[in-house]
Enzyme design. Structure first.
Site, PDB file in Angstrom:
ATOM      1  N   ASP A   9      86.652  -5.006 114.309  1.00  0.00           N
ATOM      2  CA  ASP A   9      87.796  -5.274 115.183  1.00  0.00           C
ATOM      3  C   ASP A   9      88.402  -3.959 115.679  1.00  0.00           C
ATOM      4  OD1 ASP A   9      87.266  -7.817 114.230  1.00  0.00           O
ATOM      5  OD2 ASP A   9      88.893  -7.772 112.775  1.00  0.00           O
ATOM      6  N   GLY A  62      77.590  -1.050 111.240  1.00  0.00           N
ATOM      7  CA  GLY A  62      78.111  -0.703 109.925  1.00  0.00           C
ATOM      8  C   GLY A  62      78.090   0.796 109.697  1.00  0.00           C
ATOM      9  N   GLY A 113      76.853   3.345 112.444  1.00  0.00           N
ATOM     10  CA  GLY A 113      77.540   3.628 113.693  1.00  0.00           C
ATOM     11  C   GLY A 113      77.522   2.451 114.642  1.00  0.00           C
TER      12      GLY A 113
END
Length: 313
Positions: free
Chosen positions: A258, A228, A231
């Protein structure tokens, strides 16, 4: 050539609120958007926008309304005809980038439709350098569906089989790690913790590394663990690296993971080393988080801030 499979595509509807979500209240939306979604489609959109050749395999009824959004996404799609319709997912975001998601179940695939999807992936993988199997599984395919596809592709292509990346969770990820021997998995820290059955402190790279090392390289070739706003971490046979994201204004986190996978595959296809693969993965994930809905980032959308990469071992 990069091939993706989206076994459980979704029509992603994103509702942007002018204030935080108030559960149980009536609120007016500031704006809405609709995208052809599903993890593999999201990856394919980002790869296509970067100018690389990509084919997206997905089950889709000929008269499904999803097809209009898919055509607007401008990706090369290989559709496998089925009877049911694509599900709709709803994401609600507020000005701070906090996202609430409602994911619906997909269409149940018959045994014949399942076999047709497997055959389509095998056919599409001819000449491919990477095969990305991404997303949840629809009803009717069995939790070992990705394992079945991996085995079929490798049996058909032999030494010419593409490298295989898998981005899924729960029992589907557990089956892949147990029996699929993928070249790359892309869990987030929560999915990795569920997979191994231990708590992970996502703020501590060494904690994530310790858990991932139980899988790499014994069960999987490498693990790209997204964290998140902290990193990501890349663990491979030859080493491990952590990367921090550049500063951005978060708009929607849907699809950021994604896009991170798309960035990794793009860098790998271009011959980049592991550190540069991680750097581009984090840059793409940050770009996606700065865009509305599940809009796929193009190279022009990538943040220009520094992405420091640190070797961990």
């Amino acid at each position: 050539m990069i091939v993706t499979l989206t076994a459980n595509p979704s029509l992603d509807r994103t509702v942007m609120l002018p204030a935080p979500l108030q559960v149980g209240d009536v609120q007016s939306a500031a704006s809405t958007r609709e995208d052809a979604g599903g993890k593999g489609i999201n990856v394919a959109r980002a790869i296509t926008a970067a100018g690389e050749e990509c084919a997206a395999v997905l089950p889709l009824a000929p008269d499904d309304p999803y097809d209009a959004a898919l055509r607007a996404a401008d990706v090369v799609a290989r559709r496998v005809a089925i009877r049911g319709n694509v599900r709709a997912n709803i994401a609600i975001t507020d000005p701070a980038g906090v996202t609430t998601k409602l994911n619906l179940p997909g269409a149940r695939l018959s045994p014949d439709e399942v076999s047709a999807v497997v055959d389509a992936v095998v056919a599409a993988s001819v000449g491919a350098r990477w095969l990305v199997l991404a997303g949840s599984l629809p009803p009717g395919v069995g939790e070992d569906f990705y394992v079945r596809i991996i085995a079929a592709v490798r049996a058909a292509r032999g030494a010419d089989a593409p490298l295989i990346a898998v981005d899924t969770s729960g029992s589907a990820l557990a089956a892949v790690v147990a029996d699929g021997a993928p070249d790359l998995i892309k869990p987030n820290d929560d999915e990795l913790a569920e997979l191994v059955g231990v708590a992970i402190d996502g703020s501590d790279p060494q904690s994530v590394l310790h858990v991932a090392r139980a899988l790499v390289p014994a069960r999987v070739g490498a693990a790209l663990v997204t964290l998140g706003s902290r990193g990501a971490l890349l663990v491979a046979a030859e080493g491990a690296w952590a990367a921090a994201p550049p500063p951005i204004q978060v708009v929607s986190t849907v699809g950021a993971g994604d896009s991170s996978l798309a960035g990794y595959v793009l860098a790998a296809t271009r011959g980049a080393d592991q550190g540069e693969r991680l750097r581009l993965a984090v840059r793409y994930g940050a770009a996606a988080a700065s865009l509305p809905g599940t809009k796929a980032p193009a190279p022009a959308d990538l943040p220009t801030g520094d992405v420091p990469v640190t070797r961990l071992d």
